[in-house]
Design a protein around this motif. Structure first.
Motif, PDB file in Angstrom:
ATOM      1  N   GLY A 194     -26.281  29.344  -7.901  1.00 49.02           N
ATOM      2  CA  GLY A 194     -26.690  29.354  -6.506  1.00 49.02           C
ATOM      3  C   GLY A 194     -26.109  30.484  -5.696  1.00 49.02           C
ATOM      4  N   SER A 195     -25.660  31.539  -6.355  1.00 45.55           N
ATOM      5  CA  SER A 195     -24.999  32.633  -5.640  1.00 45.55           C
ATOM      6  C   SER A 195     -25.039  33.901  -6.491  1.00 45.55           C
ATOM      7  CB  SER A 195     -23.547  32.262  -5.302  1.00 45.55           C
ATOM      8  OG  SER A 195     -22.821  31.990  -6.496  1.00 45.55           O
ATOM      9  N   ILE A 196     -24.646  35.009  -5.895  1.00 44.45           N
ATOM     10  CA  ILE A 196     -24.570  36.295  -6.595  1.00 44.45           C
ATOM     11  C   ILE A 196     -23.272  36.977  -6.190  1.00 44.45           C
ATOM     12  CG2 ILE A 196     -25.583  38.601  -6.812  1.00 44.45           C
ATOM     13  CD1 ILE A 196     -28.304  37.398  -6.492  1.00 44.45           C
ATOM     14  N   LEU A 197     -22.521  37.423  -7.171  1.00 41.58           N
ATOM     15  CA  LEU A 197     -21.300  38.188  -6.929  1.00 41.58           C
ATOM     16  C   LEU A 197     -21.676  39.662  -6.835  1.00 41.58           C
ATOM     17  CD1 LEU A 197     -18.201  38.341  -6.689  1.00 41.58           C
ATOM     18  CD2 LEU A 197     -18.128  38.573  -9.180  1.00 41.58           C
ATOM     19  N   VAL A 198     -21.411  40.263  -5.683  1.00 43.24           N
ATOM     20  CA  VAL A 198     -21.761  41.658  -5.436  1.00 43.24           C
ATOM     21  C   VAL A 198     -20.485  42.494  -5.484  1.00 43.24           C
ATOM     22  CG1 VAL A 198     -22.934  43.263  -3.892  1.00 43.24           C
ATOM     23  CG2 VAL A 198     -23.626  40.857  -3.947  1.00 43.24           C
ATOM     24  N   CYS A 244     -13.778  44.937  -2.181  1.00 39.65           N
ATOM     25  CA  CYS A 244     -14.903  45.639  -2.804  1.00 39.65           C
ATOM     26  C   CYS A 244     -15.792  44.691  -3.595  1.00 39.65           C
ATOM     27  CB  CYS A 244     -14.402  46.771  -3.697  1.00 39.65           C
ATOM     28  SG  CYS A 244     -13.688  48.148  -2.783  1.00 39.65           S
ATOM     29  N   GLU A 245     -15.715  43.403  -3.313  1.00 39.32           N
ATOM     30  CA  GLU A 245     -16.618  42.436  -3.919  1.00 39.32           C
ATOM     31  C   GLU A 245     -16.691  41.213  -3.017  1.00 39.32           C
ATOM     32  OE1 GLU A 245     -14.767  41.584  -7.730  1.00 39.32           O
ATOM     33  OE2 GLU A 245     -14.024  39.693  -6.933  1.00 39.32           O
ATOM     34  N   PHE A 246     -17.822  40.507  -3.131  1.00 37.26           N
ATOM     35  CA  PHE A 246     -18.008  39.308  -2.325  1.00 37.26           C
ATOM     36  C   PHE A 246     -19.042  38.426  -3.001  1.00 37.26           C
ATOM     37  CE2 PHE A 246     -19.943  36.831   1.129  1.00 37.26           C
ATOM     38  CZ  PHE A 246     -18.806  36.244   1.644  1.00 37.26           C
ATOM     39  N   LEU A 247     -18.795  37.116  -2.964  1.00 39.14           N
ATOM     40  CA  LEU A 247     -19.717  36.150  -3.536  1.00 39.14           C
ATOM     41  C   LEU A 247     -20.634  35.631  -2.429  1.00 39.14           C
ATOM     42  CD1 LEU A 247     -20.483  34.541  -6.114  1.00 39.14           C
ATOM     43  CD2 LEU A 247     -18.925  32.752  -5.321  1.00 39.14           C
ATOM     44  N   VAL A 248     -21.922  35.970  -2.507  1.00 38.79           N
ATOM     45  CA  VAL A 248     -22.903  35.535  -1.517  1.00 38.79           C
ATOM     46  C   VAL A 248     -23.428  34.160  -1.943  1.00 38.79           C
ATOM     47  CG1 VAL A 248     -25.036  36.097  -0.303  1.00 38.79           C
ATOM     48  CG2 VAL A 248     -23.513  37.928  -1.061  1.00 38.79           C
ATOM     49  N   LEU A 249     -23.161  33.149  -1.137  1.00 34.28           N
ATOM     50  CA  LEU A 249     -23.501  31.766  -1.481  1.00 34.28           C
ATOM     51  C   LEU A 249     -24.853  31.358  -0.899  1.00 34.28           C
ATOM     52  CD1 LEU A 249     -20.012  30.150  -0.753  1.00 34.28           C
ATOM     53  CD2 LEU A 249     -20.948  30.739  -2.992  1.00 34.28           C
ATOM     54  N   HIS A 250     -25.267  30.146  -1.252  1.00 33.44           N
ATOM     55  CA  HIS A 250     -26.457  29.490  -0.697  1.00 33.44           C
ATOM     56  C   HIS A 250     -27.731  30.294  -0.956  1.00 33.44           C
ATOM     57  CE1 HIS A 250     -23.342  27.129   1.001  1.00 33.44           C
ATOM     58  NE2 HIS A 250     -23.091  27.910   2.033  1.00 33.44           N
ATOM     59  N   LEU A 251     -27.880  30.812  -2.176  1.00 34.45           N
ATOM     60  CA  LEU A 251     -29.090  31.540  -2.553  1.00 34.45           C
ATOM     61  C   LEU A 251     -29.984  30.634  -3.393  1.00 34.45           C
ATOM     62  CD1 LEU A 251     -27.606  35.019  -3.516  1.00 34.45           C
ATOM     63  CD2 LEU A 251     -28.411  34.225  -1.288  1.00 34.45           C
ATOM     64  N   ASP A 252     -31.275  30.768  -3.191  1.00 44.30           N
ATOM     65  CA  ASP A 252     -32.234  29.982  -3.962  1.00 44.30           C
ATOM     66  C   ASP A 252     -32.422  30.599  -5.348  1.00 44.30           C
ATOM     67  OD1 ASP A 252     -32.669  28.253  -1.836  1.00 44.30           O
ATOM     68  OD2 ASP A 252     -34.233  29.550  -0.986  1.00 44.30           O
ATOM     69  N   PRO A 253     -32.377  29.799  -6.408  1.00 43.59           N
ATOM     70  CA  PRO A 253     -32.586  30.345  -7.759  1.00 43.59           C
ATOM     71  C   PRO A 253     -33.984  30.942  -7.912  1.00 43.59           C
ATOM     72  CG  PRO A 253     -31.612  28.140  -7.851  1.00 43.59           C
ATOM     73  CD  PRO A 253     -32.043  28.364  -6.436  1.00 43.59           C
ATOM     74  N   HIS A 254     -34.071  31.934  -8.819  1.00 42.92           N
ATOM     75  CA  HIS A 254     -35.335  32.590  -9.156  1.00 42.92           C
ATOM     76  C   HIS A 254     -36.003  33.225  -7.928  1.00 42.92           C
ATOM     77  CE1 HIS A 254     -34.980  30.691 -13.091  1.00 42.92           C
ATOM     78  NE2 HIS A 254     -34.791  29.537 -12.478  1.00 42.92           N
ATOM     79  N   THR A 255     -35.191  33.702  -7.027  1.00 48.00           N
ATOM     80  CA  THR A 255     -35.687  34.378  -5.829  1.00 48.00           C
ATOM     81  C   THR A 255     -34.998  35.726  -5.714  1.00 48.00           C
ATOM     82  OG1 THR A 255     -36.046  32.269  -4.690  1.00 48.00           O
ATOM     83  CG2 THR A 255     -35.928  34.245  -3.325  1.00 48.00           C
ATOM     84  N   ASP A 256     -35.787  36.787  -5.543  1.00 45.97           N
ATOM     85  CA  ASP A 256     -35.228  38.124  -5.423  1.00 45.97           C
ATOM     86  C   ASP A 256     -34.602  38.316  -4.045  1.00 45.97           C
ATOM     87  OD1 ASP A 256     -35.954  38.829  -7.963  1.00 45.97           O
ATOM     88  OD2 ASP A 256     -37.791  39.858  -7.385  1.00 45.97           O
TER      89      ASP A 256
END
Length: 445
Positions: free
Chosen positions: A189-193, A230-242
């Motif tokens: 549910g998130s992406i580490l940038v 220099c990194e951050f975990l963006v939470l609350h993202l919908d799966p399979h969504t660009d």
């Protein structure tokens, strides 16, 4: 067909296949070149438009400011002129009145001198009284030129020099942003940038990360993070969504942000971590990733498990404490093979956990190593990797485990590392928590 012909046919087929692959590779490179040219021309057009718009706004603002200043200075001149001329006008009116009286007196005097002897005495007496009343020896004071204002304008020619110097250094054009996104890692549910500087001469004080949904119907960019990391975990993202991500930086001692990095597209295929609803003693948030222990009246300490075994080895599982209640050594935060609903704590077999006092338990046994106590703001992380998969046999089953995981639990600035033996091969695990007392609030991601 001879052998030589077969060989030639095979060579011809291989050459055709090689030519097709070669053409495909060249076409991909042409596509890459077109994309690069599109980026150069598109970004150049955007830069031109931004420059024109900015300097047009500056010109309008500068003209407005100069006009306002000119109007203010002219108003000051008007006030000084009006205040200075009024007493002069009053003095002029007084003098002109005196001149009128003198002219009238002269006419009466000349008439008295020309009249006959019978009237002369009366007219001369009246003239003398009138002359004494006018006070011919009293003259109004006229100010000297040095005593009245001489209005002038003081204009500092250095302003043009300062303006020329500032304008000559205002703005810049760069071919590459000083920071670029380096990596996008999918998490539940998130992406580490992660991002990095590409201009070593640029001293960054802060970074700014933004993201938005991709596609024509995507929303506007919104801030996800501003800080020095220099990194951050963006939470609350919908799966399979660009999602599109971009980052910029602010230099030391500067207020403006640098140009944005090239937007990068990322998505996660992993479902977000969620707590299991319906567990007595816990209230969940709408996204089910935050749990609040709200009922301590029960004698039994319930365990709140995840909704599904969504933790996979190789990932980092994080528990963030946003509110704390009273500590109890039976409290637990951790990972387990199964969700035993009758269990009162994760301090049991087939589970690893940490108590709120910092004690670490492996399969129900307390380790000698201990981590800092958990308080408000604490972040407890679990990292696991497969060390060895023992062949399943009667021997190693009796030895207590045939699947070894290397576990790293971090809390504060400390961590403990150990091997965890489980009695079955697992590719996904449950997570859970238990608190004896109310007031504990935990976010999982």
């Amino acid at each position: 067909m001879s052998v030589e012909v077969d060989v030639l046919l095979q060579e011809a087929k291989e050459s055709i296949e090689a030519a097709q692959n070669y053409r495909s590779e060249l076409q991909q490179r042409l596509h890459g070149l077109n994309q690069a040219r599109k980026q150069v021309r598109g970004s150049s057009g955007q830069a031109r438009e931004a420059l024109r718009r900015h300097f047009a706004e500056l010109q309008a603002a500068a003209t407005r400011l100069l006009t306002e200043r000119l109007t203010a200075l002219l108003a000051e001149v008007d006030v000084i002129e009006a205040d200075s001329v009024k007493p002069l006008d009053d003095c002029q009116s007084l003098i002109e009145h005196g001149v009128g009286q003198a002219d009238e007196l002269l006419r009466e005097g000349e008439a008295a001198l020309r009249c006959g002897l019978g009237e002369k005495e009366d007219k001369l007496g009246s003239f003398t009284k009138k002359a004494m009343h006018i006070q011919l020896d009293s003259l109004p004071e006229v100010p000297a030129l040095v005593d009245v204002p001489s209005v002038s304008a003081q204009l500092d020619d250095s302003l043009l020099g300062l303006l020329r110097d500032r304008v000559s250094r205002h703005g810049s054009v760069s071919s590459h942003p000083p920071v670029q996104i380096e990596e996008l890692q999918e998490r539940p549910g998130s992406i580490l940038v992660r991002w990095c500087k590409v201009d070593e001469d640029f001293a960054a004080a802060d970074y700014r990360l933004q993201y938005r949904r991709s596609g024509s119907g995507g929303s506007q960019y919104e801030d996800a993070y501003i800080g020095r990391d220099c990194e951050f975990l963006v939470l609350h993202l919908d799966p399979h969504t660009d999602y599109l991500f971009r980052v910029c930086a602010r230099g030391e001692g500067r207020t403006e942000w640098s140009p944005w990095s090239i937007p990068q597209t990322g998505y996660t295929t992993l479902a977000p971590h969620e707590w299991c609803p319906g567990t007595d003693g816990y209230i969940l948030s709408s996204r089910r990733n935050i749990a609040l222990r709200n009922d301590s009246s029960q004698s039994r300490c319930p365990v709140l498990y995840s909704n599904a075994p969504t933790y996979f080895c190789g990932q980092t599982l994080t528990f963030k404490i946003s509110a704390a209640g009273q500590m109890d050594r039976r409290d637990s935060l951790g990972v387990c093979v199964d969700s035993q609903r009758e269990a009162e704590s994760l301090q049991r077999d087939q589970a690893v956990c940490i108590s709120t006092n910092g004690a670490v338990f492996v399969n129900g046994k307390e380790m000698t190593n201990q981590l800092p106590a958990i308080t408000v703001g604490s972040a407890v992380t679990f990292d696991m990797e497969v060390v060895n998969l023992f062949p399943i046999s009667n021997n190693n089953l009796s030895e207590g485990g045939n699947f070894k995981l290397r576990v790293t639990i971090g809390s504060g600035n400390r961590e403990v590392v150990f091997d965890w033996l489980v009695d079955q091969a697992v590719d996904c695990l449950f997570f859970g928590c238990s608190f004896v007392h109310s007031g504990w609030k935990v976010l999982v991601f």
